[in-house]
Scaffold this active site. Structure first.
Site, PDB file in Angstrom:
ATOM      1  CE  LYS A  16      -1.504   3.045   2.765  1.00 16.07           C
ATOM      2  NZ  LYS A  16      -1.901   4.284   2.005  1.00 16.07           N
ATOM      3  N   GLY A  69       6.691   4.894   8.592  1.00 21.80           N
ATOM      4  CA  GLY A  69       5.885   6.158   8.628  1.00 21.80           C
ATOM      5  C   GLY A  69       6.012   6.835   9.910  1.00 21.80           C
ATOM      6  CB  SER A  70       3.872   9.485  11.707  1.00 18.78           C
ATOM      7  OG  SER A  70       2.787   8.906  11.602  1.00 18.78           O
ATOM      8  CB  VAL A  87       0.718   5.910  11.404  1.00 18.46           C
ATOM      9  CG1 VAL A  87       0.320   4.666  10.547  1.00 18.46           C
ATOM     10  CG2 VAL A  87      -0.127   7.049  10.725  1.00 18.46           C
ATOM     11  N   GLY A  88       2.528   4.485  13.503  1.00 13.90           N
ATOM     12  CA  GLY A  88       3.309   3.236  13.902  1.00 13.90           C
ATOM     13  C   GLY A  88       2.651   2.450  15.375  1.00 13.90           C
ATOM     14  CD  GLU A  95      13.212   0.831  10.263  1.00 11.86           C
ATOM     15  OE1 GLU A  95      13.666   1.718  10.904  1.00 11.86           O
ATOM     16  OE2 GLU A  95      13.614  -0.302  10.390  1.00 11.86           O
ATOM     17  CB  CYS A  99      13.088   9.363   8.613  1.00  8.83           C
ATOM     18  SG  CYS A  99      14.034   8.339   7.314  1.00  8.83           S
ATOM     19  CD  GLN A 124       5.039  17.904   6.404  1.00  8.42           C
ATOM     20  OE1 GLN A 124       4.517  16.674   6.931  1.00  8.42           O
ATOM     21  NE2 GLN A 124       5.492  18.270   7.446  1.00  8.42           N
ATOM     22  CD  GLU A 156       9.438  12.758  11.997  1.00  7.32           C
ATOM     23  OE1 GLU A 156       8.403  12.419  11.955  1.00  7.32           O
ATOM     24  OE2 GLU A 156      10.185  12.399  11.573  1.00  7.32           O
TER      25      GLU A 156
HETATM   26  P1  NAD Z   1       2.337   8.414   7.863  1.00  2.34           P
HETATM   27  O1  NAD Z   1       2.565   7.776   9.147  1.00  2.34           O
HETATM   28  O2  NAD Z   1       1.447   9.392   7.815  1.00  2.34           O
HETATM   29  O3  NAD Z   1       1.832   7.341   6.852  1.00  2.34           O
HETATM   30  C1  NAD Z   1       2.746   6.189   6.438  1.00  2.34           C
HETATM   31  C2  NAD Z   1       1.844   5.337   5.961  1.00  2.34           C
HETATM   32  O4  NAD Z   1       0.820   4.608   6.697  1.00  2.34           O
HETATM   33  C3  NAD Z   1       0.990   5.616   4.544  1.00  2.34           C
HETATM   34  O5  NAD Z   1       1.074   4.652   3.717  1.00  2.34           O
HETATM   35  C4  NAD Z   1      -0.352   5.928   5.328  1.00  2.34           C
HETATM   36  O6  NAD Z   1      -1.375   6.008   4.156  1.00  2.34           O
HETATM   37  C5  NAD Z   1      -0.316   4.869   6.065  1.00  2.34           C
HETATM   38  N1  NAD Z   1      -1.262   4.650   7.242  1.00  2.34           N
HETATM   39  C6  NAD Z   1      -1.961   5.876   7.749  1.00  2.34           C
HETATM   40  N2  NAD Z   1      -2.739   5.436   8.867  1.00  2.34           N
HETATM   41  C7  NAD Z   1      -2.692   4.091   8.934  1.00  2.34           C
HETATM   42  C8  NAD Z   1      -3.293   3.198   9.611  1.00  2.34           C
HETATM   43  N3  NAD Z   1      -4.147   3.423  10.713  1.00  2.34           N
HETATM   44  N4  NAD Z   1      -3.141   1.888   9.568  1.00  2.34           N
HETATM   45  C9  NAD Z   1      -2.378   1.566   8.548  1.00  2.34           C
HETATM   46  N5  NAD Z   1      -1.740   2.212   7.854  1.00  2.34           N
HETATM   47  C10 NAD Z   1      -1.918   3.704   7.904  1.00  2.34           C
HETATM   48  O7  NAD Z   1       3.680   9.090   7.300  1.00  2.34           O
HETATM   49  P2  NAD Z   1       4.097   9.838   5.940  1.00  2.34           P
HETATM   50  O8  NAD Z   1       3.327  11.111   6.409  1.00  2.34           O
HETATM   51  O9  NAD Z   1       3.640   8.985   4.759  1.00  2.34           O
HETATM   52  O10 NAD Z   1       5.627   9.834   5.981  1.00  2.34           O
HETATM   53  C11 NAD Z   1       6.431  10.605   6.901  1.00  2.34           C
HETATM   54  C12 NAD Z   1       6.589   9.965   8.401  1.00  2.34           C
HETATM   55  O11 NAD Z   1       7.207   8.548   7.973  1.00  2.34           O
HETATM   56  C13 NAD Z   1       7.667  10.711   9.134  1.00  2.34           C
HETATM   57  O12 NAD Z   1       7.417  10.692  10.390  1.00  2.34           O
HETATM   58  C14 NAD Z   1       8.931  10.104   8.853  1.00  2.34           C
HETATM   59  O13 NAD Z   1       9.875  10.285   9.976  1.00  2.34           O
HETATM   60  C15 NAD Z   1       8.616   8.678   8.622  1.00  2.34           C
HETATM   61  N6  NAD Z   1       9.970   8.057   8.013  1.00  2.34           N
HETATM   62  C16 NAD Z   1      10.457   7.230   8.632  1.00  2.34           C
HETATM   63  C17 NAD Z   1      11.651   6.306   8.129  1.00  2.34           C
HETATM   64  C18 NAD Z   1      12.447   5.560   8.569  1.00  2.34           C
HETATM   65  O14 NAD Z   1      12.974   4.479   8.219  1.00  2.34           O
HETATM   66  N7  NAD Z   1      12.564   5.589  10.129  1.00  2.34           N
HETATM   67  C19 NAD Z   1      11.791   6.849   6.692  1.00  2.34           C
HETATM   68  C20 NAD Z   1      11.018   7.687   5.982  1.00  2.34           C
HETATM   69  C21 NAD Z   1      10.115   8.191   6.634  1.00  2.34           C
END
Ligand code: NAD
Length: 511
Positions: free
Chosen positions: A190, A243-244, A247-248, A265, A299, A346, A400
């Site tokens: 996804k 992701g964030s 969400v994690g 991550e 990130c 953003q 962040e």
């Molecule tokens: P996000 O958490 O908003 O979304 C990430 C993904 O999760 C998207 O595909 C989103 O649609 C999906 N998502 C959202 N809600 C969900 C849910 N309830 N259940 C399952 N999936 C869901 O993050 P973003 O805005 O796409 O990316 C930015 C974030 O990602 C920042 O916090 C950044 O630090 C982090 N990031 C981390 C790394 C790493 O390796 N540590 C690398 C790149 C980005």
């Protein structure tokens, strides 16, 4: 999938946006919801990059079912043969690198130099991981019993769900898909709703190289409608999310309910420490690249600069002078240094944090405004923003932001700097500028981060080293490098007894 099915748009705005469908069981299919969403160029919102499916649970179910069927055969293909397909896919990515990079700049805004780097990272990962097709080492070890052989091998998990962010639209999917496929898993991915096209481009290279139908499936849409059913699906054995942290936390809790393996991550608040003895020119170059590369939307972005008092003012003066000179604009223009924020939300978050920083009493030395005139009129552009005299406890030093906003914090010495660096919830990347080898090694030991750079900025990971962080940056897994296989495989322990009698471990012991 025929490669012509969705030829790349090569960075040009077209009058009629192409409609992309989900990719399930080797077929292009519309979402069960009958709904779609627009993928918009953040540098020029009049430019619609493509129309994508706004999918729901039924689409996830169909994709998981296809991946489960495909797994029955794919897991039996010898890993070196699976790797041959990955080599071919990687060669295709190389051929299409420029077109795919232009598509990526158009859909998420980062400058073309950087999207070429993003595509290159997927290429590097492909060649590295494909080599593992002939390794994926297990191990043998002596048995405690005579005439008995003991060994461990890696086995695939089954269907893996992958949920990816928008900031590295091809590199991050490659970190997940390549090792998962080499190991014999199948996948449902996804993509982030802001960057589905780069995942389509990536998967088209895989299918053009001969990945069988059902082995990789794409379901596009929003987190709650696609991500949630994927994390909750009983036939999905593992979820890998980048992701964030917000969400994690949700995804981790959902996976725990069904005992799914889960790799998270997440966010960062990465510090760069500049000591009095640093090569200032090098540190300044690194700070500018670390803080404003990818519009601060990495990130690993340098979001805090912790500067020793002896060079504090000099460093700030130079940093501000250089930040003011950065050229902001459409990333397809080779002369542009920094593109737009990825979307309106953003950009608004960035502006909110700028207001918070001012209210908290930090000194804004440059930037702070949206650019919305002339060539910037139709995009989400912001000035690079430098805050000075930031207290380590302020929100702009703790949370962040994910934008072109950097917080500069004065420090007394290395110990003080490390205390400030470690005083946040995250622990992804970190950097130290010094010429003193003793201080460098102390920092390597003491910085609470998954990655530490000496005399280089917080960004710049290479694909064959482990990537990930400590504390709220993740849950202990690593992508990149050989460690990726620890996530995408299960260990199986095997005992072969050739003694022709019942031997009891721990009980049959010599007198
Ligand atoms: P996000 O958490 O908003 O979304 C990430 C993904 O999760 C998207 O595909 C989103 O649609 C999906 N998502 C959202 N809600 C969900 C849910 N309830 N259940 C399952 N999936 C869901 O993050 P973003 O805005 O796409 O990316 C930015 C974030 O990602 C920042 O916090 C950044 O630090 C982090 N990031 C981390 C790394 C790493 O390796 N540590 C690398 C790149 C980005």
């Amino acid at each position: 999938m025929a490669s012509t099915e969705h030829a790349t748009t090569t960075g040009k705005a077209s009058t009629k946006p192409k409609v992309y469908r989900n990719f399930i069981d080797g077929e292009w299919v519309e979402a069960s919801t009958g709904e779609t969403f627009e993928n918009v160029n953040p540098a020029d919102t009049r430019d619609i990059v493509g129309i994508f499916q706004k999918s729901g649970k039924k689409d996830v179910d169909a994709a998981v079912e296809a991946a489960k069927r495909a797994y029955a055969k794919w897991r039996l293909v010898p890993a070196p043969r699976r790797a041959e397909i990955i080599y071919k896919a990687t060669a295709i990515l190389e051929q299409r690198k420029e077109a795919y990079s232009q598509d990526m700049t158009r859909e998420m805004g980062k400058v073309i130099k950087e999207t070429r780097g993003d595509t290159q990272e997927a290429i590097d990962t492909g060649y590295y991981m494909a080599g593992e097709g002939r390794r994926m080492f297990g191990h043998t070890t002596p048995s405690e019993l005579p005439n008995k052989f003991a060994m461990c091998v890696r086995q695939p998990l089954g269907v893996c769900g992958m949920i990816t962010p928008w900031n590295f639209p091809m590199a991050i999917p490659s970190w997940k898909l390549f090792p998962a496929l080499i190991a014999g898993n199948t996948a449902v991915i996804k993509p982030a709703q802001d960057t589905p096209l780069s995942v389509f481009n990536f998967v088209s290279a895989l299918t053009d190289a001969g990945v069988p139908k059902g082995v990789v499936n794409i379901v596009t849409g929003f987190g709650s409608m696609v991500g949630t059913p994927l994390t909750e699906h009983p036939d999905v054995r593992a979820i890998s999310l980048t992701g964030s942290s917000e969400v994690g936390r949700i995804v981790g809790a959902a996976c725990a309910q069904s005992f799914k393996r889960c790799s998270l991550e997440l966010g960062g608040k990465n510090p760069m420490i500049v000591l009095d003895d640093a090569n200032l020119e090098l540190a300044l170059e690194g700070a500018l690249w670390g803080a404003f590369g990818t519009t601060g939307q990495r990130c690993t972005a340098t979001s805090r600069i912790i500067i020793q008092k002896g060079v504090y003012r000099k460093f700030l003066d130079e940093l501000v002078a250089r930040a003011k000179k950065l050229k902001i604009g459409n990333g397809l223009d080779e002369s542009v240094d920094m593109g737009p924020a990825v979307n309106k939300k953003q950009m608004e978050t960035d502006l909110e944090y700028i207001a918070i920083g001012q209210k908290e009493g930090a000194k804004m030395l440059c930037g702070g405004h949206r650019l919305d005139k002339g060539e910037h009129a139709h995009g989400w552009f912001l000035e690079p923003t430098v805050f000075a005299d930031v207290d380590a406890k302020m929100r702009i030093a703790q949370e962040e932001i994910f934008g072109p906003v950097v917080s500069c914090i004065p420090c007394n010495d290395l110990d003080h700097a490390v205390e400030i660096a470690n005083g946040v919830a995250y622990g992804l990347s970190s950097a130290l500028y010094t010429k003193d080898v003793n201080r460098a090694f102390k920092a390597i030991r003491d910085l609470e981060a998954g990655i530490t750079y000496i005399n280089a900025p917080t960004i710049g990971a290479e694909v064959h080293l482990p990537f990930g962080g400590v504390k709220q940056t993740g849950n202990g897994h690593r992508e990149g490098g050989i460690g990726a296989f620890d996530f995408y495989t299960e260990w199986k322990a095997i005992y072969v007894d050739y003694s022709d009698r019942l031997q009891k471990a721990q009980i049959d012991r010599p007198e």
